[in-house]
Write a protein that holds these residues in place. Structure first.
Motif, PDB file in Angstrom:
ATOM      1  N   LEU A   1       0.839  -1.204   0.000  1.00 15.08           N
ATOM      2  CA  LEU A   1       0.000   0.000   0.000  1.00 15.08           C
ATOM      3  C   LEU A   1       0.873   1.253   0.000  1.00 15.08           C
ATOM      4  CD1 LEU A   1      -2.558   1.772   0.516  1.00 15.08           C
ATOM      5  CD2 LEU A   1      -2.272   1.224   2.928  1.00 15.08           C
ATOM      6  N   LEU A   2       1.864   1.292   0.887  1.00 14.97           N
ATOM      7  CA  LEU A   2       2.717   2.473   0.997  1.00 14.97           C
ATOM      8  C   LEU A   2       3.566   2.680  -0.253  1.00 14.97           C
ATOM      9  CD1 LEU A   2       3.828   2.154   4.718  1.00 14.97           C
ATOM     10  CD2 LEU A   2       1.983   3.560   3.774  1.00 14.97           C
ATOM     11  N   LEU A   3       4.092   1.603  -0.821  1.00 18.97           N
ATOM     12  CA  LEU A   3       4.896   1.726  -2.036  1.00 18.97           C
ATOM     13  C   LEU A   3       4.063   2.225  -3.213  1.00 18.97           C
ATOM     14  CD1 LEU A   3       7.144  -1.455  -1.780  1.00 18.97           C
ATOM     15  CD2 LEU A   3       7.847   0.932  -1.493  1.00 18.97           C
ATOM     16  N   LYS A   4       2.830   1.746  -3.332  1.00 16.57           N
ATOM     17  CA  LYS A   4       1.962   2.199  -4.422  1.00 16.57           C
ATOM     18  C   LYS A   4       1.546   3.655  -4.232  1.00 16.57           C
ATOM     19  CE  LYS A   4       0.494  -2.219  -6.111  1.00 16.57           C
ATOM     20  NZ  LYS A   4      -0.568  -3.029  -6.638  1.00 16.57           N
ATOM     21  N   MET A   5       1.306   4.050  -2.984  1.00 22.65           N
ATOM     22  CA  MET A   5       0.982   5.462  -2.728  1.00 22.65           C
ATOM     23  C   MET A   5       2.175   6.347  -3.057  1.00 22.65           C
ATOM     24  SD  MET A   5      -2.062   6.438  -0.684  1.00 22.65           S
ATOM     25  CE  MET A   5      -1.317   7.871  -0.051  1.00 22.65           C
ATOM     26  N   GLU A   6       3.387   5.912  -2.682  1.00 21.30           N
ATOM     27  CA  GLU A   6       4.588   6.686  -2.985  1.00 21.30           C
ATOM     28  C   GLU A   6       4.789   6.804  -4.495  1.00 21.30           C
ATOM     29  OE1 GLU A   6       8.164   8.833  -1.984  1.00 21.30           O
ATOM     30  OE2 GLU A   6       6.358   8.349  -0.868  1.00 21.30           O
ATOM     31  N   GLU A   7       4.544   5.701  -5.217  1.00 15.60           N
ATOM     32  CA  GLU A   7       4.662   5.733  -6.681  1.00 15.60           C
ATOM     33  C   GLU A   7       3.652   6.711  -7.279  1.00 15.60           C
ATOM     34  OE1 GLU A   7       4.360   2.831 -10.597  1.00 15.60           O
ATOM     35  OE2 GLU A   7       4.255   1.938  -8.608  1.00 15.60           O
ATOM     36  N   LEU A   8       2.446   6.709  -6.767  1.00 20.67           N
ATOM     37  CA  LEU A   8       1.428   7.648  -7.236  1.00 20.67           C
ATOM     38  C   LEU A   8       1.874   9.086  -7.002  1.00 20.67           C
ATOM     39  CD1 LEU A   8      -1.455   8.509  -8.142  1.00 20.67           C
ATOM     40  CD2 LEU A   8      -2.159   8.159  -5.768  1.00 20.67           C
ATOM     41  N   LEU A   9       2.364   9.382  -5.806  1.00 20.21           N
ATOM     42  CA  LEU A   9       2.816  10.736  -5.482  1.00 20.21           C
ATOM     43  C   LEU A   9       3.983  11.140  -6.384  1.00 20.21           C
ATOM     44  CD1 LEU A   9       2.592  10.513  -1.594  1.00 20.21           C
ATOM     45  CD2 LEU A   9       0.979  11.650  -3.126  1.00 20.21           C
ATOM     46  N   ASP A  10       4.886  10.191  -6.662  1.00 22.26           N
ATOM     47  CA  ASP A  10       6.012  10.478  -7.554  1.00 22.26           C
ATOM     48  C   ASP A  10       5.533  10.761  -8.973  1.00 22.26           C
ATOM     49  OD1 ASP A  10       7.941  10.243  -5.593  1.00 22.26           O
ATOM     50  OD2 ASP A  10       8.446   8.165  -6.078  1.00 22.26           O
ATOM     51  N   ARG A  11       4.588   9.974  -9.461  1.00 28.41           N
ATOM     52  CA  ARG A  11       4.078  10.168 -10.828  1.00 28.41           C
ATOM     53  C   ARG A  11       3.387  11.514 -10.976  1.00 28.41           C
ATOM     54  NH1 ARG A  11       1.679   4.617 -13.393  1.00 28.41           N
ATOM     55  NH2 ARG A  11       3.611   3.433 -13.264  1.00 28.41           N
TER      56      ARG A  11
ATOM     57  N   PRO B   1       2.550  15.949  -3.519  1.00 28.06           N
ATOM     58  CA  PRO B   1       3.514  17.006  -3.265  1.00 28.06           C
ATOM     59  C   PRO B   1       4.925  16.549  -3.631  1.00 28.06           C
ATOM     60  CG  PRO B   1       2.837  16.004  -1.200  1.00 28.06           C
ATOM     61  CD  PRO B   1       2.022  15.366  -2.275  1.00 28.06           C
ATOM     62  N   GLN B   2       5.745  17.496  -4.005  1.00 24.08           N
ATOM     63  CA  GLN B   2       7.098  17.148  -4.410  1.00 24.08           C
ATOM     64  C   GLN B   2       7.866  16.580  -3.228  1.00 24.08           C
ATOM     65  OE1 GLN B   2       8.643  20.747  -6.123  1.00 24.08           O
ATOM     66  NE2 GLN B   2       7.981  20.138  -8.156  1.00 24.08           N
TER      67      GLN B   2
ATOM     68  N   PRO C   1      14.536   9.419  -3.009  1.00 21.41           N
ATOM     69  CA  PRO C   1      14.457   8.116  -2.344  1.00 21.41           C
ATOM     70  C   PRO C   1      15.713   7.292  -2.622  1.00 21.41           C
ATOM     71  CG  PRO C   1      12.997   8.184  -4.234  1.00 21.41           C
ATOM     72  CD  PRO C   1      13.562   9.554  -4.072  1.00 21.41           C
ATOM     73  N   ARG C   2      16.097   6.479  -1.633  1.00 23.23           N
ATOM     74  CA  ARG C   2      17.253   5.597  -1.786  1.00 23.23           C
ATOM     75  C   ARG C   2      16.771   4.162  -1.809  1.00 23.23           C
ATOM     76  NH1 ARG C   2      20.936   7.631   3.047  1.00 23.23           N
ATOM     77  NH2 ARG C   2      18.954   8.207   3.940  1.00 23.23           N
ATOM     78  N   SER C   3      17.459   3.322  -2.576  1.00 18.90           N
ATOM     79  CA  SER C   3      17.094   1.907  -2.614  1.00 18.90           C
ATOM     80  C   SER C   3      18.296   1.091  -3.047  1.00 18.90           C
ATOM     81  CB  SER C   3      15.926   1.665  -3.568  1.00 18.90           C
ATOM     82  OG  SER C   3      16.334   1.873  -4.898  1.00 18.90           O
ATOM     83  N   PHE C   4      18.199  -0.214  -2.846  1.00 18.34           N
ATOM     84  CA  PHE C   4      19.254  -1.122  -3.257  1.00 18.34           C
ATOM     85  C   PHE C   4      19.144  -1.488  -4.732  1.00 18.34           C
ATOM     86  CE2 PHE C   4      19.137  -2.069   1.345  1.00 18.34           C
ATOM     87  CZ  PHE C   4      20.444  -1.740   1.632  1.00 18.34           C
ATOM     88  N   SER C   5      17.959  -1.341  -5.302  1.00 22.80           N
ATOM     89  CA  SER C   5      17.750  -1.694  -6.707  1.00 22.80           C
ATOM     90  C   SER C   5      16.721  -0.757  -7.318  1.00 22.80           C
ATOM     91  CB  SER C   5      17.270  -3.144  -6.819  1.00 22.80           C
ATOM     92  OG  SER C   5      16.023  -3.281  -6.172  1.00 22.80           O
ATOM     93  N   GLN C   6      16.542  -0.883  -8.623  1.00 18.88           N
ATOM     94  CA  GLN C   6      15.560  -0.081  -9.333  1.00 18.88           C
ATOM     95  C   GLN C   6      14.156  -0.576  -9.006  1.00 18.88           C
ATOM     96  OE1 GLN C   6      16.884   2.557 -10.104  1.00 18.88           O
ATOM     97  NE2 GLN C   6      17.014   2.665 -12.315  1.00 18.88           N
TER      98      GLN C   6
ATOM     99  N   SER D   1       4.659  -1.097 -11.651  1.00 18.61           N
ATOM    100  CA  SER D   1       3.474  -1.798 -11.167  1.00 18.61           C
ATOM    101  C   SER D   1       2.332  -1.580 -12.143  1.00 18.61           C
ATOM    102  CB  SER D   1       3.087  -1.309  -9.779  1.00 18.61           C
ATOM    103  OG  SER D   1       2.672   0.021  -9.856  1.00 18.61           O
ATOM    104  N   LEU D   2       1.458  -2.542 -12.193  1.00 18.58           N
ATOM    105  CA  LEU D   2       0.313  -2.469 -13.099  1.00 18.58           C
ATOM    106  C   LEU D   2      -0.869  -1.874 -12.361  1.00 18.58           C
ATOM    107  CD1 LEU D   2       0.643  -5.999 -14.676  1.00 18.58           C
ATOM    108  CD2 LEU D   2       1.419  -3.843 -15.642  1.00 18.58           C
ATOM    109  N   THR D   3      -1.639  -1.071 -13.050  1.00 20.79           N
ATOM    110  CA  THR D   3      -2.847  -0.516 -12.456  1.00 20.79           C
ATOM    111  C   THR D   3      -4.038  -0.901 -13.320  1.00 20.79           C
ATOM    112  OG1 THR D   3      -2.583   1.536 -13.668  1.00 20.79           O
ATOM    113  CG2 THR D   3      -1.625   1.460 -11.471  1.00 20.79           C
TER     114      THR D   3
END
Length: 147
Positions: free
Chosen positions: A45-55, A59-60, A65-70, A74-76
């Protein structure tokens, strides 16, 4: 014009929780910009919300964000036409006003409970969702004592 101003209908994401077993929410989130996206855990849920906010870029994000991989794409799914979104266990309207200090700040409205609370972090949002879905009171804030 540099950026696009989003209307109020895009600023609110409806979180529909259909199952809440072992403190694991399952359901779907809905935003007019994105449509409906299913989730099977709080993390999803949180990752999909973050992706939505990024798209939407709103808000900016205050930090990159930092991560170990790309991140994976996700499909909608297309939103059902004219269907009111609600969850079997609970329905929440989440508005993220800021993304500062590598977290979110905003408000969440529990639609069935007719209550609204502000949150200062994603962790606080998770506690609020859990308290509504489990019927428990959220943890009390410790009062500061002067030494």
């Amino acid at each position: 014009m540099q950026g696009r101003a989003w209307g109020n209908e895009f600023r609110t994401t409806t979180v529909c929780v259909d199952e809440y077993d072992g403190q694991v929410p399952k359901g779907r989130l809905y935003n007019p910009y994105w449509g409906v996206a299913p989730f099977n855990s709080l993390m999803e849920l949180l990752l999909k919300m973050e992706e939505l906010l990024d798209r939407m870029n709103f808000p900016q994000s205050f930090t990159e964000p930092r991560s170990f991989s790309q991140p994976q794409e996700s499909l909608t799914h297309a939103p059902p036409k004219g269907e009111l979104q609600s969850g079997k266990c609970g329905t929440f309207a989440v508005r993220v006003y800021f993304r500062q200090n590598a977290s979110w700040q905003g408000s969440v409205s529990w639609l069935e409970g007719d209550r609204e609370e502000r949150f200062r972090s994603v962790l606080e949002l998770a506690f609020l969702l859990n308290s509504a879905l489990s019927g428990e009171e959220p943890p009390k804030k410790a009062k500061r004592t002067s030494a």
